[in-house]
Enzyme design. Sequence first.
Site, PDB file in Angstrom:
ATOM      1  N   ASP A 162      -1.506   7.208   4.426  1.00 41.82           N
ATOM      2  CA  ASP A 162      -1.531   6.152   3.653  1.00 41.82           C
ATOM      3  C   ASP A 162      -2.581   5.009   4.319  1.00 41.82           C
ATOM      4  O   ASP A 162      -2.328   5.034   5.568  1.00 41.82           O
ATOM      5  CB  ASP A 162      -0.251   5.435   3.487  1.00 41.82           C
ATOM      6  CG  ASP A 162       0.507   6.180   2.392  1.00 41.82           C
ATOM      7  OD1 ASP A 162       0.084   7.094   1.738  1.00 41.82           O
ATOM      8  OD2 ASP A 162       1.869   5.980   2.336  1.00 41.82           O
ATOM      9  N   ASP A 163      -2.745   3.956   3.368  1.00 45.88           N
ATOM     10  CA  ASP A 163      -3.380   2.702   4.371  1.00 45.88           C
ATOM     11  C   ASP A 163      -4.983   2.900   4.501  1.00 45.88           C
ATOM     12  O   ASP A 163      -5.524   1.976   5.273  1.00 45.88           O
ATOM     13  CB  ASP A 163      -2.695   2.120   5.438  1.00 45.88           C
ATOM     14  CG  ASP A 163      -1.180   1.886   4.973  1.00 45.88           C
ATOM     15  OD1 ASP A 163      -0.907   1.649   3.983  1.00 45.88           O
ATOM     16  OD2 ASP A 163      -0.352   1.641   5.995  1.00 45.88           O
ATOM     17  N   HIS A 195       1.770   0.941  -2.284  1.00 49.86           N
ATOM     18  CA  HIS A 195       2.155   0.307  -0.998  1.00 49.86           C
ATOM     19  C   HIS A 195       3.568  -0.072  -0.860  1.00 49.86           C
ATOM     20  O   HIS A 195       4.115  -0.925  -1.761  1.00 49.86           O
ATOM     21  CB  HIS A 195       1.093  -0.924  -0.702  1.00 49.86           C
ATOM     22  CG  HIS A 195       1.242  -1.282   0.938  1.00 49.86           C
ATOM     23  ND1 HIS A 195       1.087  -0.640   1.935  1.00 49.86           N
ATOM     24  CD2 HIS A 195       1.429  -2.671   1.292  1.00 49.86           C
ATOM     25  CE1 HIS A 195       1.306  -1.221   2.983  1.00 49.86           C
ATOM     26  NE2 HIS A 195       1.344  -2.621   2.635  1.00 49.86           N
TER      27      HIS A 195
END
Length: 239
Positions: free
Chosen positions: A12-13, A116
């Site tokens: 992620d991110d 998120h």
Amino acid sequence: MAAGRYLIVNADDFGRSPGVNRGVVRAHERGVVTSASLMVRWPAAAEAAAYARAHPGLSLGLHVDLGEWALCGAEWHPVYEVVPLDDPGAVTAEVERQLGAFRSLVGRDPTHLDSHQHVHRTEPVCSALAAAARRLAVPLRQVTPGVRHCGSFYGQTAEGQPFPEGISRERLLRILSELPPGVTELGCHPGEGGNLDSAYRDERAREVATLCDPGVRAALDALGIELKSFHFLRGCSHV
């Protein structure tokens, strides 16, 4: 799909900062990361997208970013909010805006969708992302049947306290040993550099080290677990 154990390791991110990008790239090239989710609103998104375009083996999804919250005492407080989570029109419009930004950056549709801090576990965000996933025929995290999500590889407790055991080599090997048949997405948050403005910061480099540990790759081979990316699930939404 033949019976077996298939693992997608998703970072992620991606795009949040140059340090996060470096960590994701290292964990992909030297470790077991096979997929990433792009945060299109952040300054390093263009750099991340360029890497993904040059390395099509890394499947790239959209990490819908509607805000971030931190636990202060017993209550969650916003670090930033993109749109109100209880406004269906604003949520839908922002999801479409970020999807358009993804296409502009990457030149194609995402291979999967997630959000998120998992905000799509509640309405109206879930419905907005589910509609997008159906239209794109891609999986939506924790919603698409047949794709189990594992969030057990994480370096903090539910209260935000440090939990280094959660991202250790031993923890990851235990997760692999207990992996059920079928397709599992293992979430992770690799990164490098300590200048990231995030409650989850110092843990990222430790994740990189674990994800790149040769013993993890050896365990996958010994256990007969096949590493896959979201390309493996092309055309699979069912949400």
